[in-house]
Design an enzyme around this catalytic site. Structure first.
Site, PDB file in Angstrom:
ATOM      1  N   CYS A  56       0.834  -1.210   0.000  1.00 52.81           N
ATOM      2  CA  CYS A  56       0.000   0.000   0.000  1.00 52.81           C
ATOM      3  C   CYS A  56       0.871   1.264   0.000  1.00 52.81           C
ATOM      4  CB  CYS A  56      -0.963  -0.040   1.186  1.00 52.81           C
ATOM      5  SG  CYS A  56      -2.362   1.095   1.061  1.00 52.81           S
ATOM      6  N   HIS A  79      -3.680  -5.944   1.997  1.00 55.07           N
ATOM      7  CA  HIS A  79      -3.416  -6.201   3.403  1.00 55.07           C
ATOM      8  C   HIS A  79      -3.990  -7.568   3.741  1.00 55.07           C
ATOM      9  CE1 HIS A  79      -2.323  -1.953   3.996  1.00 55.07           C
ATOM     10  NE2 HIS A  79      -3.401  -1.639   3.288  1.00 55.07           N
TER      11      HIS A  79
END
Length: 240
Positions: free
Chosen positions: A94, A192
């Site tokens: 990310c 994630h």
């Protein structure tokens, strides 16, 4: 490896949202199951330097302020960049993806140079991408990736990078169905979960790059067998 595998957890005090530090626990455990010793080196923002002698580097996610702070640390101590230049594997999640890219734009419209380890530019979108993601990984032997995304950035890849995967559900990088980025042994993703807990084949690929040799297979715990079954169900619900 006679001396074990040294894993660098890079700036978890800045880049570590949504349990991304759990990725290092996955790597440690999968090495332990194979009888391979490991050492984790935690690099905090207060550290004087980032070591270049580790065998694998991990960066997690973070918001705009954390990303710009991480860039200041990594720019003044380029140990990670030097290691990546030798082919040492790096995983960026990310915000870590955006930091490893060529350039990222923060919510205030300011443009920031990234580390330039992958040919990627990230700009903010009007809406956040939130939810579960599935993607067919383009790295051989990994198969389908799953994870959770929560990001405002949209990432455009240049000719020097390939996507990590092709999205079958979710947003990923944005329009075009690309998810993540790969350049050499630098792997980036918006997933994630932690991503390596949900995708053990990707964890093992990174470890093979780190040790420079194929890994012995390990018995699949019941939890992973259940995950494999769930992947089959997801694929059935999301055919190409």
């Amino acid at each position: 490896m006679s001396g074990g595998v040294r894993i660098a957890l890079v700036l978890p005090d800045l880049l570590g949202t949504y349990g991304d530090r759990g990725n290092v626990l996955v790597l440690e455990r999968r090495l332990h199951w194979r009888g391979i010793p490991s050492e984790t080196v935690t690099v905090l923002s207060s550290s004087e330097s980032v070591p270049e002698s580790c065998d694998l580097y991990l960066l997690g996610g973070g918001e705009d302020v954390a990303q710009t702070a991480a860039m200041r640390v990594l720019s003044r101590s380029p140990g990670l960049q030097r290691a990546a230049g030798r082919g040492v594997p790096v995983l960026g999640i990310c915000g870590g993806l955006q930091v490893l890219g060529a350039e990222f734009v923060t919510g205030d419209g300011a443009r920031h140079a990234g580390l330039g380890l992958v040919d990627a530019v990230t700009e903010p979108a009007a809406d956040r991408a939130i939810g579960e993601v599935t993607a067919e990984c383009l790295l051989a032997g990994v198969g389908m990736l799953t994870g959770f995304e929560n990001h405002l950035g949209r990432t455009r890849l240049g000719p020097g990078a390939m996507p990590l995967g092709r999205v079958t559900r979710g947003i990923g990088n944005g329009p075009g169905r690309a998810e993540g980025a790969v350049h050499g042994h630098v792997v980036c993703t918006y997933l994630h979960g932690p991503v390596l807990a949900r995708n053990p084949a990707l964890a093992d690929l990174l470890l093979e790059w780190a040790v420079g040799a194929p890994l012995q297979p390990i018995a699949e715990p019941a939890e992973l067998a259940a995950l494999r079954m769930e992947r089959t169900r997801v694929r059935a619900r999301n055919p190409k």
